[in-house]
Design a protein around this motif. Structure first.
Motif, PDB file in Angstrom:
ATOM      1  N   THR A  44     -73.140  41.416  61.070  1.00 58.42           N
ATOM      2  CA  THR A  44     -74.340  42.216  61.347  1.00 58.42           C
ATOM      3  C   THR A  44     -75.124  41.632  62.517  1.00 58.42           C
ATOM      4  O   THR A  44     -75.662  42.365  63.365  1.00 58.42           O
ATOM      5  CB  THR A  44     -75.226  42.278  60.090  1.00 58.42           C
ATOM      6  N   ARG A  45     -75.209  40.304  62.599  1.00 60.68           N
ATOM      7  CA  ARG A  45     -75.939  39.666  63.699  1.00 60.68           C
ATOM      8  C   ARG A  45     -75.264  39.928  65.045  1.00 60.68           C
ATOM      9  O   ARG A  45     -75.941  40.051  66.078  1.00 60.68           O
ATOM     10  CB  ARG A  45     -76.033  38.162  63.457  1.00 60.68           C
ATOM     11  N   VAL A  46     -73.926  39.992  65.038  1.00 64.22           N
ATOM     12  CA  VAL A  46     -73.230  40.285  66.299  1.00 64.22           C
ATOM     13  C   VAL A  46     -73.639  41.662  66.821  1.00 64.22           C
ATOM     14  O   VAL A  46     -73.931  41.839  68.014  1.00 64.22           O
ATOM     15  CB  VAL A  46     -71.706  40.210  66.081  1.00 64.22           C
ATOM     16  N   ILE A  47     -73.672  42.645  65.916  1.00 64.56           N
ATOM     17  CA  ILE A  47     -74.087  44.007  66.345  1.00 64.56           C
ATOM     18  C   ILE A  47     -75.553  43.994  66.746  1.00 64.56           C
ATOM     19  O   ILE A  47     -75.963  44.652  67.732  1.00 64.56           O
ATOM     20  CB  ILE A  47     -73.832  45.006  65.205  1.00 64.56           C
ATOM     21  N   ALA A  48     -76.399  43.234  66.008  1.00 61.99           N
ATOM     22  CA  ALA A  48     -77.836  43.177  66.324  1.00 61.99           C
ATOM     23  C   ALA A  48     -78.074  42.555  67.694  1.00 61.99           C
ATOM     24  O   ALA A  48     -78.985  42.987  68.443  1.00 61.99           O
ATOM     25  CB  ALA A  48     -78.566  42.376  65.245  1.00 61.99           C
ATOM     26  N   ALA A  49     -77.276  41.569  68.085  1.00 60.17           N
ATOM     27  CA  ALA A  49     -77.435  40.952  69.411  1.00 60.17           C
ATOM     28  C   ALA A  49     -77.112  41.947  70.519  1.00 60.17           C
ATOM     29  O   ALA A  49     -77.829  42.035  71.544  1.00 60.17           O
ATOM     30  CB  ALA A  49     -76.541  39.728  69.509  1.00 60.17           C
ATOM     31  N   ALA A  50     -76.057  42.742  70.334  1.00 60.26           N
ATOM     32  CA  ALA A  50     -75.716  43.749  71.333  1.00 60.26           C
ATOM     33  C   ALA A  50     -76.758  44.867  71.351  1.00 60.26           C
ATOM     34  O   ALA A  50     -77.099  45.413  72.424  1.00 60.26           O
ATOM     35  CB  ALA A  50     -74.338  44.325  71.044  1.00 60.26           C
ATOM     36  N   ALA A  51     -77.317  45.205  70.178  1.00 60.07           N
ATOM     37  CA  ALA A  51     -78.335  46.260  70.115  1.00 60.07           C
ATOM     38  C   ALA A  51     -79.633  45.808  70.763  1.00 60.07           C
ATOM     39  O   ALA A  51     -80.366  46.619  71.359  1.00 60.07           O
ATOM     40  CB  ALA A  51     -78.572  46.666  68.660  1.00 60.07           C
ATOM     41  N   GLU A  52     -79.942  44.526  70.687  1.00 59.36           N
ATOM     42  CA  GLU A  52     -81.185  44.035  71.296  1.00 59.36           C
ATOM     43  C   GLU A  52     -81.161  44.217  72.816  1.00 59.36           C
ATOM     44  O   GLU A  52     -82.174  44.563  73.429  1.00 59.36           O
ATOM     45  CB  GLU A  52     -81.360  42.551  70.946  1.00 59.36           C
ATOM     46  N   GLU A  53     -80.015  43.982  73.425  1.00 45.84           N
ATOM     47  CA  GLU A  53     -79.917  44.156  74.876  1.00 45.84           C
ATOM     48  C   GLU A  53     -80.214  45.601  75.279  1.00 45.84           C
ATOM     49  O   GLU A  53     -80.789  45.867  76.338  1.00 45.84           O
ATOM     50  CB  GLU A  53     -78.517  43.755  75.346  1.00 45.84           C
ATOM     51  N   HIS A  54     -79.830  46.528  74.442  1.00 42.72           N
ATOM     52  CA  HIS A  54     -80.080  47.933  74.748  1.00 42.72           C
ATOM     53  C   HIS A  54     -81.517  48.338  74.417  1.00 42.72           C
ATOM     54  O   HIS A  54     -82.183  49.025  75.213  1.00 42.72           O
ATOM     55  CB  HIS A  54     -79.101  48.811  73.959  1.00 42.72           C
ATOM     56  N   LEU A  55     -82.029  47.865  73.255  1.00 41.23           N
ATOM     57  CA  LEU A  55     -83.347  48.303  72.816  1.00 41.23           C
ATOM     58  C   LEU A  55     -84.467  47.570  73.552  1.00 41.23           C
ATOM     59  O   LEU A  55     -85.491  48.183  73.908  1.00 41.23           O
ATOM     60  CB  LEU A  55     -83.499  48.099  71.306  1.00 41.23           C
ATOM     61  N   SER A  56     -84.311  46.274  73.791  1.00 43.59           N
ATOM     62  CA  SER A  56     -85.394  45.490  74.409  1.00 43.59           C
ATOM     63  C   SER A  56     -85.283  45.465  75.929  1.00 43.59           C
ATOM     64  O   SER A  56     -86.281  45.661  76.645  1.00 43.59           O
ATOM     65  CB  SER A  56     -85.369  44.046  73.881  1.00 43.59           C
ATOM     66  N   ASP A  57     -84.078  45.245  76.446  1.00 40.87           N
ATOM     67  CA  ASP A  57     -83.912  45.071  77.889  1.00 40.87           C
ATOM     68  C   ASP A  57     -83.550  46.368  78.591  1.00 40.87           C
ATOM     69  O   ASP A  57     -83.469  46.402  79.835  1.00 40.87           O
ATOM     70  CB  ASP A  57     -82.820  44.032  78.153  1.00 40.87           C
ATOM     71  N   GLY A  58     -83.272  47.401  77.855  1.00 37.79           N
ATOM     72  CA  GLY A  58     -82.936  48.690  78.470  1.00 37.79           C
ATOM     73  C   GLY A  58     -81.555  48.723  79.085  1.00 37.79           C
ATOM     74  O   GLY A  58     -81.283  49.576  79.946  1.00 37.79           O
ATOM     75  N   LYS A  59     -80.699  47.830  78.726  1.00 38.24           N
ATOM     76  CA  LYS A  59     -79.347  47.825  79.270  1.00 38.24           C
ATOM     77  C   LYS A  59     -78.553  48.966  78.665  1.00 38.24           C
ATOM     78  O   LYS A  59     -78.925  49.536  77.634  1.00 38.24           O
ATOM     79  CB  LYS A  59     -78.665  46.497  78.975  1.00 38.24           C
ATOM     80  N   PRO A  60     -77.448  49.293  79.274  1.00 44.36           N
ATOM     81  CA  PRO A  60     -76.621  50.387  78.739  1.00 44.36           C
ATOM     82  C   PRO A  60     -76.154  50.051  77.315  1.00 44.36           C
ATOM     83  O   PRO A  60     -76.050  48.897  76.922  1.00 44.36           O
ATOM     84  CB  PRO A  60     -75.449  50.483  79.699  1.00 44.36           C
TER      85      PRO A  60
END
Length: 467
Positions: A44-60
């Motif tokens: 779950t943390r692996v998916i959360a780390a990838a989701a943070e880049e999209h939600l917080s940093d606006g990355k694709p």
């Protein structure tokens, strides 16, 4: 003994196995659950780390989508929520969505540690995307509990198999141990029984069993050897006494008979008195030898029909009773079989009938009766003679116990020795209306051994009748 040892060791082993295997299985189950949860939270943390880049940093959302696809290929269900608890992306499986997932997301976004529930056989886990206090979103992952259940079932299955194998091994070893201990004891018991039945040459096996049992067998053999030596020595003494006493007594009686032939007057009277004393001494010697033989008797029980022996002895003694004008009868009774040494019941009844006929006056009666009394056969010899005082009855079974006896005073001693040697009891009672009643309680022959006992009795009679 074998069953008792097996049960004891089996119960002890079962208790030890339960105390050892069950806690271990419980501990392994708990560790397996913790490891499974940790692995799920790590995914779950692996998916959360990838989701943070999209939600917080606006990355694709490419990296986030790749992780969701990887989770789907692994059989997991995952969903990504933003800070407003709106669904951003998910796997095709919707198990990570719904009311329980929304509740988990709410607790994660509020900074609380969620309690992972179970939904339709799947374990739910939620992790924040970003900082715990101010997360940019949350990820919920649902993983099937079937692999965990399979592992737990395998743990308990192997634990049960180990316990069963340990118990089976314990039972097998306990059976071997019990037989190792009990078999020599059973053999020793059988040897002791045969020795008690008169097989004086019986010896126990001293080469089997624990050291204590071997020492016991050796001690038994020593005792048996000494008993055999004592009995054989006693028999030799009896034979020597019988020969050494009877021969001079017979010679003395013959000489007195020769002297009495030509004697007259006072000399003839004195010689007649001497002949009576010689006859009395001969009877006394015979009585003492009979008591000695009865005391050293080690009978081998055979089946004896009480009703037949009683009828035979009454028929044999009837002429003597008629000569003394005594009525000798036998009451009707059941067909009872007792366990006695060959010829012992005949000898017992002969002594009792002889004493009774001698004690009863002319016109009196002697009656024999027998009946069942529990596990014994009760034989009664009644007479209407003068009876005995309480003091005389108390010592009647001893040698020369009754000084007022007309005979040698040894008949009842012989009866008592033979009855007790065969496991029975003898007692004296007053006959109603006057007289004496001898009550014998003799052990019944067990029904299961009746045929075998009858065969042994027949063979014994054949040997006795032989040359």
């Amino acid at each position: 003994m074998t069953r008792r040892i097996v049960w004891t060791l089996g119960v002890l082993t079962s208790v030890l196995l339960v105390l050892a295997v069950v806690p271990l299985a419980v501990l392994m189950t708990a560790r397996e659950r913790v490891a499974y949860r940790d692995n799920q939270r790590a995914a779950t943390r692996v998916i959360a780390a990838a989701a943070e880049e999209h939600l917080s940093d606006g990355k694709p959302a490419t990296a986030m989508r790749q992780e969701l696809d990887a989770a789907a290929r692994a059989g997991d269900c995952a969903a990504v929520y933003d800070a407003s608890a709106r669904l951003v992306a998910s796997t095709p499986c919707t198990a990570a969505q719904g009311e329980e997932a929304a509740e988990l997301v709410g607790r994660v976004l509020s900074g609380n540690e969620p309690e992972p529930p179970e939904n339709e056989g799947r374990l739910l886990a939620a992790e924040p995307a970003g900082e715990v206090r101010r997360p940019a979103g949350a990820v919920v992952l649902a993983r099937s509990a079937a692999p965990l259940d399979t592992r737990i079932a395998a743990i308990w299955g192997w634990s049960a198999a180990i316990g069963a194998a340990g118990l089976a091994a314990s039972v097998l070893l306990s059976v071997r141990l019990a037989r190792w201990v009990s078999r020599p004891l059973s053999t020793l018991d059988a040897s002791a029984r045969r020795l008690g039945e008169g097989a004086l040459d019986e010896r126990a096996d001293v080469g089997a069993g624990p050291p204590e049992v071997r020492r016991l067998a050796a001690t038994f053999n020593t005792m048996a050897a000494r008993t055999e030596a004592l009995v054989h020595g006693h028999r030799a003494v009896i034979a020597d006494v019988s020969h050494q006493l009877r021969t001079p007594l017979a010679a003395l009686r013959l000489r007195l008979d020769v002297l009495a032939t030509g004697a007259e007057g006072d000399t003839a009277a004195e010689l007649a008195a001497a002949q009576e004393e010689i006859a009395r001494l001969s009877r006394l010697v015979d009585g003492l030898l009979a008591v000695a033989r009865a005391e050293e008797a080690t009978p081998r029980p055979t089946v004896v029909r009480v009703d037949k022996v009683v009828a035979e002895r009454v028929a044999a003694w009837s002429p003597v009773a008629e000569e003394r004008e005594v009525r000798l009868t036998a009451s009707d009774g059941p067909a009872l079989a007792v366990a006695l040494g060959a010829g012992h019941l005949e000898q017992i009844l002969d002594n009792l009938i002889a004493n009774a006929v001698e004690a009863v006056a002319a016109g009196g009666s002697v009656t024999l009766d027998h009946r069942a009394a529990g596990h014994s056969a009760r034989v009664l010899v009644r007479d209407d003679g003068p009876g005995m005082t309480a003091e005389a009855k108390a010592v009647a079974f001893r040698r020369f116990g009754n000084p007022a006896a007309r005979g040698t005073g040894l008949g009842l001693a012989v009866v008592h020795r033979l009855v007790t040697a065969n496991g029975g009891t003898a007692q004296l009672e007053d006959t109603p209306g006057g007289g004496l009643t001898v009550v014998l309680d003799l052990p019944l022959w067990p029904e299961r051994g009746h045929e075998r006992g009858a065969a042994s009795l027949k063979s014994g009679r054949n040997r006795t009748a032989g040359p």
